[in-house]
Scaffold this motif. Structure first.
Motif, PDB file in Angstrom:
ATOM      1  N   VAL A  89      41.495  41.705  34.925  1.00  0.00           N
ATOM      2  CA  VAL A  89      41.963  40.932  36.076  1.00  0.00           C
ATOM      3  C   VAL A  89      40.735  40.372  36.776  1.00  0.00           C
ATOM      4  CG1 VAL A  89      43.104  41.052  38.319  1.00  0.00           C
ATOM      5  CG2 VAL A  89      44.037  42.328  36.370  1.00  0.00           C
ATOM      6  N   ILE A  90      40.698  39.072  36.988  1.00  0.00           N
ATOM      7  CA  ILE A  90      39.563  38.408  37.621  1.00  0.00           C
ATOM      8  C   ILE A  90      39.898  38.136  39.086  1.00  0.00           C
ATOM      9  CG2 ILE A  90      37.976  36.462  37.536  1.00  0.00           C
ATOM     10  CD1 ILE A  90      37.875  38.217  35.040  1.00  0.00           C
ATOM     11  N   VAL A  91      38.985  38.513  39.983  1.00  0.00           N
ATOM     12  CA  VAL A  91      39.169  38.300  41.414  1.00  0.00           C
ATOM     13  C   VAL A  91      38.192  37.229  41.885  1.00  0.00           C
ATOM     14  CG1 VAL A  91      39.165  39.365  43.702  1.00  0.00           C
ATOM     15  CG2 VAL A  91      39.864  40.705  41.704  1.00  0.00           C
ATOM     16  N   SER A  92      38.699  36.272  42.653  1.00  0.00           N
ATOM     17  CA  SER A  92      37.846  35.197  43.177  1.00  0.00           C
ATOM     18  C   SER A  92      38.360  34.769  44.540  1.00  0.00           C
ATOM     19  CB  SER A  92      37.849  33.997  42.226  1.00  0.00           C
ATOM     20  OG  SER A  92      37.045  32.939  42.739  1.00  0.00           O
ATOM     21  N   THR A  93      37.493  34.146  45.307  1.00  0.00           N
ATOM     22  CA  THR A  93      37.913  33.460  46.523  1.00  0.00           C
ATOM     23  C   THR A  93      38.122  31.980  46.187  1.00  0.00           C
ATOM     24  OG1 THR A  93      35.572  33.325  47.119  1.00  0.00           O
ATOM     25  CG2 THR A  93      36.862  35.083  48.139  1.00  0.00           C
ATOM     26  N   PRO A  94      38.719  31.196  47.080  1.00  0.00           N
ATOM     27  CA  PRO A  94      39.122  29.833  46.704  1.00  0.00           C
ATOM     28  C   PRO A  94      37.983  28.827  46.526  1.00  0.00           C
ATOM     29  CG  PRO A  94      40.392  30.639  48.595  1.00  0.00           C
ATOM     30  CD  PRO A  94      39.262  31.570  48.405  1.00  0.00           C
ATOM     31  N   GLN A  95      36.811  29.073  47.154  1.00  0.00           N
ATOM     32  CA  GLN A  95      35.802  28.019  47.167  1.00  0.00           C
ATOM     33  C   GLN A  95      35.139  27.837  45.802  1.00  0.00           C
ATOM     34  OE1 GLN A  95      35.518  30.996  48.631  1.00  0.00           O
ATOM     35  NE2 GLN A  95      33.450  31.446  49.311  1.00  0.00           N
TER      36      GLN A  95
ATOM     37  N   LEU B 147      44.334  39.082  31.943  1.00  0.00           N
ATOM     38  CA  LEU B 147      45.694  39.235  32.459  1.00  0.00           C
ATOM     39  C   LEU B 147      46.000  38.245  33.566  1.00  0.00           C
ATOM     40  CD1 LEU B 147      45.783  43.137  32.578  1.00  0.00           C
ATOM     41  CD2 LEU B 147      46.698  41.646  30.788  1.00  0.00           C
ATOM     42  N   GLY B 148      44.948  37.697  34.193  1.00  0.00           N
ATOM     43  CA  GLY B 148      45.173  36.693  35.215  1.00  0.00           C
ATOM     44  C   GLY B 148      44.097  36.706  36.288  1.00  0.00           C
ATOM     45  N   ILE B 149      44.263  35.791  37.244  1.00  0.00           N
ATOM     46  CA  ILE B 149      43.321  35.616  38.351  1.00  0.00           C
ATOM     47  C   ILE B 149      44.028  35.895  39.671  1.00  0.00           C
ATOM     48  CG2 ILE B 149      41.834  33.973  39.562  1.00  0.00           C
ATOM     49  CD1 ILE B 149      41.414  32.489  36.974  1.00  0.00           C
ATOM     50  N   VAL B 150      43.331  36.609  40.545  1.00  0.00           N
ATOM     51  CA  VAL B 150      43.809  36.849  41.904  1.00  0.00           C
ATOM     52  C   VAL B 150      42.954  36.034  42.864  1.00  0.00           C
ATOM     53  CG1 VAL B 150      44.074  38.564  43.741  1.00  0.00           C
ATOM     54  CG2 VAL B 150      44.627  39.185  41.371  1.00  0.00           C
ATOM     55  N   GLU B 151      43.591  35.282  43.750  1.00  0.00           N
ATOM     56  CA  GLU B 151      42.843  34.560  44.782  1.00  0.00           C
ATOM     57  C   GLU B 151      42.816  35.421  46.044  1.00  0.00           C
ATOM     58  OE1 GLU B 151      42.744  30.141  45.381  1.00  0.00           O
ATOM     59  OE2 GLU B 151      43.928  30.668  47.173  1.00  0.00           O
ATOM     60  N   ASN B 152      41.661  36.026  46.307  1.00  0.00           N
ATOM     61  CA  ASN B 152      41.493  36.861  47.494  1.00  0.00           C
ATOM     62  C   ASN B 152      40.976  36.017  48.647  1.00  0.00           C
ATOM     63  OD1 ASN B 152      41.733  39.420  48.697  1.00  0.00           O
ATOM     64  ND2 ASN B 152      39.546  39.787  48.505  1.00  0.00           N
TER      65      ASN B 152
ATOM     66  N   LEU C 206      42.463  26.986  32.860  1.00  0.00           N
ATOM     67  CA  LEU C 206      41.986  27.864  31.790  1.00  0.00           C
ATOM     68  C   LEU C 206      43.121  28.473  30.980  1.00  0.00           C
ATOM     69  CD1 LEU C 206      39.157  29.658  33.787  1.00  0.00           C
ATOM     70  CD2 LEU C 206      38.886  27.889  32.039  1.00  0.00           C
ATOM     71  N   GLY C 207      44.345  28.223  31.402  1.00  0.00           N
ATOM     72  CA  GLY C 207      45.485  28.719  30.646  1.00  0.00           C
ATOM     73  C   GLY C 207      45.721  30.207  30.768  1.00  0.00           C
ATOM     74  N   VAL C 208      45.457  30.773  31.954  1.00  0.00           N
ATOM     75  CA  VAL C 208      45.722  32.191  32.187  1.00  0.00           C
ATOM     76  C   VAL C 208      46.677  32.330  33.370  1.00  0.00           C
ATOM     77  CG1 VAL C 208      43.475  32.895  31.274  1.00  0.00           C
ATOM     78  CG2 VAL C 208      43.727  32.474  33.722  1.00  0.00           C
ATOM     79  N   PRO C 209      47.385  33.452  33.475  1.00  0.00           N
ATOM     80  CA  PRO C 209      48.342  33.605  34.578  1.00  0.00           C
ATOM     81  C   PRO C 209      47.645  33.638  35.935  1.00  0.00           C
ATOM     82  CG  PRO C 209      48.805  35.169  32.813  1.00  0.00           C
ATOM     83  CD  PRO C 209      47.473  34.557  32.507  1.00  0.00           C
ATOM     84  N   PHE C 210      48.320  33.111  36.943  1.00  0.00           N
ATOM     85  CA  PHE C 210      47.878  33.269  38.326  1.00  0.00           C
ATOM     86  C   PHE C 210      48.683  34.412  38.916  1.00  0.00           C
ATOM     87  CE2 PHE C 210      48.168  32.256  42.905  1.00  0.00           C
ATOM     88  CZ  PHE C 210      46.814  32.368  43.206  1.00  0.00           C
ATOM     89  N   LEU C 211      47.994  35.465  39.366  1.00  0.00           N
ATOM     90  CA  LEU C 211      48.668  36.700  39.752  1.00  0.00           C
ATOM     91  C   LEU C 211      49.104  36.739  41.202  1.00  0.00           C
ATOM     92  CD1 LEU C 211      46.416  39.228  37.804  1.00  0.00           C
ATOM     93  CD2 LEU C 211      48.702  38.424  37.176  1.00  0.00           C
TER      94      LEU C 211
END
Length: 388
Positions: free
Chosen positions: A263-269, A291-296, A324-329
């Motif tokens: 699971v990849i965690v990122s902020t929006p910028q 498995l997807g990306i989380v926008e924190n 990138l073709g991965v789920p947005f969590l």
């Protein structure tokens, strides 16, 4: 409890003999660091990288010798080879060494890295191991990892949490853990259970303000042992809170553990998304499913008036996931309650389980589990990584 001194440990290690040279690890100058705390002992051994894998029995012998000391609850020895191994002292005049080492060639000084063994790390009883990662620090990865694990547990799953950030462990504070792990047999540590999670962190063993001045191979070896030498028991999911970046710890997990996903965690910028993309691509290159990306910190909610402000922008992680073709969590807001509950050792999923923010984490956990349960084809084969 008997006092465990560095001098006493060195005396014990002076009885552990390297069969090739016939000298003890202490006499050979292999012992480069000793740390003790509350009955737990950690030793670092500087070795010749050419002998790295062959020295695994010697590393184990060091652990066994230390475990036999009065008052020792657990012992961990890690090998590193970032500098040339010290040359063995010349034998006294007329001494031809032990029969099994007679005529052995001198160790060749080479540069490189090694860890304690190179085989696959199996964690019996654990169905799925997932990594929570980020390309850079400061994006709230650990907060996400803790609440994701608690969200999985709230959904009825047997869940564990491993803090793999050796340099900056945060689990003791975020979970409010002050006790030390115990060992019934001196070999396996019992995980500390908190809020229904089985947890382990290097921060449970060392003081919070103690800097971990460890080289990369030592970090990898410590991570391996926290996976292999902990009694995790039967778990549906083990969540691993990774250190930021794409370094040794990440490669150790990707190469030697059958990860079910990341699971990849990122902020929006944009600047955070660039680094998140690097982390995502690293897992893809080593055949770990993303498995997807989380926008924190997706948006800021004023705790007084409830007004929403998109101070870091908004939607960047969702767009990146689509690209990138991965789920947005899911999106996690920047809110005072999430920060204060984490800092106080009572994460929001357990301290305010009916809040909207807790529900966000539970929804993310549900999406992660849906992907894991849909892919029950067995453990993924750990890839062979060659770094050129």
């Amino acid at each position: 409890m008997a006092e465990i001194t560095e001098t006493a440990i060195r005396e014990v290690l002076d009885t552990v003999i390297d069969p090739v040279t016939g000298s003890s690890v202490a006499a050979l100058g292999m012992v480069s660091g000793i740390a003790t705390r509350a009955g737990h002992v950690a030793v670092t051994l500087e070795v010749d990288p050419a002998r790295g894998t062959a020295l695994e029995p010697l590393r184990q012998a060091c652990e066994q010798a230390i475990r036999a000391m009065p008052g020792v609850l657990s012992a961990t020895a890690v090998m590193t080879a970032e500098r040339a191994a010290p040359s063995p002292p010349p034998p006294p005049a007329g001494h031809h060494g032990h029969s099994h080492s007679h005529g052995a060639p001198a160790a060749k000084a080479t540069s490189g890295k090694t860890t304690g063994g190179g085989g696959r790390i199996d964690v019996p009883g654990v169905k799925h191991i997932i990594a929570v990662a980020s390309g850079k620090g400061g994006v709230g990865k650990s907060t996400t990892a803790v609440n994701l694990a608690l969200g999985l547990a709230a959904n009825g799953l047997a869940t564990g949490l491993l803090d793999a950030d050796i340099y900056g462990p945060s689990m003791p504070r975020m979970l409010g853990v002050t006790e030390k792990p115990e060992s019934a047999d001196g070999k396996m540590l019992k995980p500390i259970e908190k809020y229904g999670l089985k947890t382990m962190s290097i921060g449970y063993i060392v003081n919070e303000d103690t800097p971990m001045i460890w080289r990369g191979p030592m970090v990898s070896s410590a991570l391996e042992q926290m996976l292999r030498d902990v009694q995790w028991g039967d778990l549906d999911v083990l969540v691993v809170d990774m250190p930021p970046g794409t370094g040794d710890a990440q490669l150790t997990l990707a190469q030697r553990v059958a990860l079910a996903g990341a699971v990849i965690v990122s902020t929006p910028q944009d600047i955070a998304l660039v680094d998140a993309r690097k982390g995502l691509n690293m897992f893809r290159k080593v055949a770990v499913p993303v498995l997807g990306i989380v926008e924190n910190m997706s948006y800021f909610l004023c705790p007084h008036c409830g007004e929403r402000s998109e101070i870091f922008g908004h939607g960047g992680a969702r767009e990146e996931a689509d690209k990138l073709g991965v789920p947005f969590l899911g999106e996690v807001p920047l809110h005072l309650d999430i920060r204060t509950t984490s800092d106080s050792g009572h994460p929001i999923v357990v301290s305010k389980p009916d809040s909207a923010h807790a529900q966000v984490y539970k929804n993310i956990a549900g999406r992660v589990w849906k992907q894991l349960s849909a892919n029950q084809r067995g453990a993924r084969k750990a890839p062979n990584i060659v770094v050129q």
